[in-house]
Design an enzyme around this catalytic site. Structure first.
Site: not given
Length: 656
Positions: A153, A305
């Site tokens: 991320e 995710e």
């Protein structure tokens, strides 16, 4: 170039982030037992393990990871091995303060959380390269290794001195000279002219509004610097394992990365997706991200995710009701995912995310969450041979560009109520509710394969993008543009007339006199019962439009709210949801685009992937869906003829 298909080989990947360093080793054997029971075939290791791997500068501790890699292989679980560079160890910030980022106020972001690294720090990059190199050397030949996951991320900004120096270098490369920079940034305004490169800084805290062109370039620079960090580590692992694909995980519709450009540097495009289970638009917002990720991947993609239950970062964190996790997971598969993964496998007992759910929650294997995870694993195994590697075809493209978003999201704009993601979501939702499958595309992509191109809002359009849109319409395509489109050029310079002249001619607009933003809750009445929200515009038509819908009442009475000239439509407001859906459904029908399935009940989504028809019911009450013909439901292994009943959050995967 390696591809996701090289990893899946007819399967759907199923698993998630596994952080066994948080647990005693006896728990690892319990984990693999439960993984086998749930059908887990992939785990991601090492995402936040830097301090465990390198407890002190230059030291390495791989013994625990060796045992884990071997354990995964013994139980048939493939490993997505992550470089741990998203969260440097405390010793790095302590010994090398230059690795820590600074915010726009000059405050240092200290260790103790995560993502506390400066993308421009040469020291950070040196340590990141070293640990990546050692990981690649050690595990390149390990049979459990199936894919590389770089960092995690990417989302850091840095306004510090080293970032400032790199920003100046970036600007020299982009603009060439100070004179060109001053022209691009419009520095004649407010006496901002630069006479020396040393004077140029990131857009740090200022007394009043910052120069929007400077802010725009800084956002471009930040995306590029983070991309440099990614590609540096990617190139290291590729050198040792050229046969294995490499990815990093995007956050959904995050403003900090030009994901079109990033996707070109990835072998596998992956995303993290966390819709709010209490959000009535959660399913549609998930579909938007899935459509965008599939389009960036140009094929199958990876859901890296999601949450099996509640997250821990909203003001109120609601669990997923029974069946919703399965529904949203299969929605991702319907829209092109060949991997369904979670953060994380086992819910943490300590740390900042101990209230974030896991596939194995605090209740353990007896908990509802794990039982649903187990059921989903069986579902994925049933459909995998029929769906893995197949594509999703769309006749509609929604145009999106990060640079346009960055430019439009400035302090001094006509209305701060205009939120680009909100406008994008409203238009995609209207198409989704109309049963129309959509791709996303960049405004300079080849659009010739689409019957309908939709532009919810592109404030900034380059000349190349404008020429591409005009060529698309001249080639027989149907174009629908929303308000505040084509206003600025690549440097956020307002084009003469407030809208590019080429667009005005395309839509039949002589003059855009004024923008008339609306107050929250205010609406603009139009002909035919249409009501506009958020925005309106004072447009003078040139008399060439084939069709108009006029405003009724107020200052804009009688002026066009919607214009159509040939196959080009311009919508100068944001119609209320039902009206926008009806308008886009009408335009789509005129362009020869049909819904995936006619007559769907409200709340039922239909998507075709390859030869399969996915039916996804987002409501709590049973519904009956007409599906003419005879089909095989792969989930229940039953034959369906002409109609099927879907229970609460029900899913059917129909094969002809």
């Amino acid at each position: 170039m390696p591809h996701l298909n090289d990893v899946t080989r007819g399967r759907l990947l199923y698993g998630g982030d596994y952080n066994p360093e948080q647990w005693p080793e006896e728990t690892w054997h319990e984990d693999v037992r439960l993984m086998e029971r749930a059908g887990v075939n992939t785990v991601t290791l090492g995402v936040f393990s830097w301090s465990r791997i390198e407890p002190a500068p230059g030291q390495r501790d791989f013994g625990w990871l060796d045992r884990l890699m071997d354990l995964m292989h013994e139980h048939g679980v493939g490993v997505v091995l992550a470089t741990p560079t998203a969260s440097p160890p405390p010793w790095m910030g302590h010994l090398h303060p230059d690795t820590l980022p600074r915010d726009a106020d000059g405050r240092t972001e200290w260790w103790g959380g995560r993502q506390h690294f400066s993308h421009s720090s040469a020291t950070y990059r040196r340590y990141a390269a070293a640990v990546t190199e050692d990981l690649a050397v050690r595990y390149a030949g390990h049979p459990a290794l199936t894919l590389w996951h770089i960092n995690n991320e990417y989302c850091t900004y840095d306004f510090g001195d080293e970032a400032a120096a790199r920003f100046r270098d970036w600007l020299r490369h982009r603009h060439g000279t100070l004179d060109a920079l001053n022209t691009a940034w419009g520095t004649a305004f407010w006496s901002q002219g630069y006479g020396d490169w040393a004077e140029v800084l990131p857009p740090r805290h200022a007394h009043y509004m910052k120069n929007p062109a400077q802010v725009l370039d800084f956002k471009r620079f930040t995306s590029d610097m983070l991309l440099e960090c990614y590609t540096a580590e990617r190139d290291i692992v590729r050198r040792h394992t050229p046969h294995l694909p490499v990815t990093t995980n995007f956050m959904p519709l995050w403003a900090g990365q030009d994901a079109w450009r990033w996707a070109e540097e990835e072998d596998v495009v992956s995303v993290d997706l966390y819709p709010d289970p209490r959000d009535p638009s959660g399913a549609q917002s998930g579909a938007l991200v899935q459509d965008m990720t599939r389009s960036q991947a140009r094929g199958p993609w990876m859901l890296m995710e999601q949450a099996a239950g509640p997250v821990n970062w909203r003001r109120v964190n609601h669990p997923k009701p029974r069946g919703l996790n399965r529904l949203w997971s299969l929605q991702a598969v319907a829209r092109g995912a060949d991997a369904v993964c979670y953060f994380q496998w086992r819910q943490s007992r300590q740390g900042a995310e101990k209230f974030h759910s896991g596939m194995v929650g605090h209740a353990g294997e007896r908990g509802r969450t794990f039982q649903e995870v187990e059921r989903l694993g069986a579902d994925l195994a049933r459909i995998a041979p029929h769906v893995s590697g197949s594509g999703v075809t769309a006749d509609v493209a929604v145009l999106h560009d990060w640079h346009s978003w960055w430019a439009g999201d400035q302090e001094g704009r006509p209305s701060r109520e205009v939120d680009y993601p909100g406008v994008l979501g409203a238009w995609h939702r209207a198409l989704w509710q109309a049963g129309l499958t959509t791709d996303f595309a960049h405004p300079v992509h080849d659009l010739s394969g689409y019957r309908l191109v939709v532009v919810p809002q592109l404030y900034l359009l380059t000349d190349a993008a404008l020429d591409n849109l005009l060529a698309y319409v001249r080639g027989g395509g149907t174009l629908v543009c929303g308000f505040l489109t084509g206003v600025a050029d690549q440097d956020d310079r307002v084009r003469p007339g407030g809208m590019d002249a080429r667009l005005r001619e395309l839509f039949g607009i002589r003059t855009l006199h004024e923008w008339w933003p609306l107050e929250p809750g205010e609406t603009a009445a139009c002909e035919g019962g249409l009501r506009g929200t958020l925005w309106s515009e004072e447009l003078e038509p040139d008399g060439t439009a084939d069709e108009t819908v006029a405003y009724r009442g107020g200052e804009l009475d009688g002026l066009p709210a919607v214009l159509r000239k040939g196959r080009a439509w311009y919508v100068s407001t944001l119609p209320e949801p039902g009206a926008l859906r009806a308008l886009l459904a009408r335009v789509a029908a005129g362009a020869g685009v049909r819904p995936v399935l006619d007559g769907l009940p409200d709340g039922v989504e239909a998507v075709r992937r390859g030869e399969l028809l996915f039916l996804l019911h987002h409501g709590r009450e049973p519904v009956t869906v007409d599906v003419p013909g005879t089909h095989r439901d792969l989930l229940t292994e039953t034959t369906v003829t002409d109609r099927i009943t879907l229970d609460r959050y029900g899913v059917a995967v129909l094969r002809p």
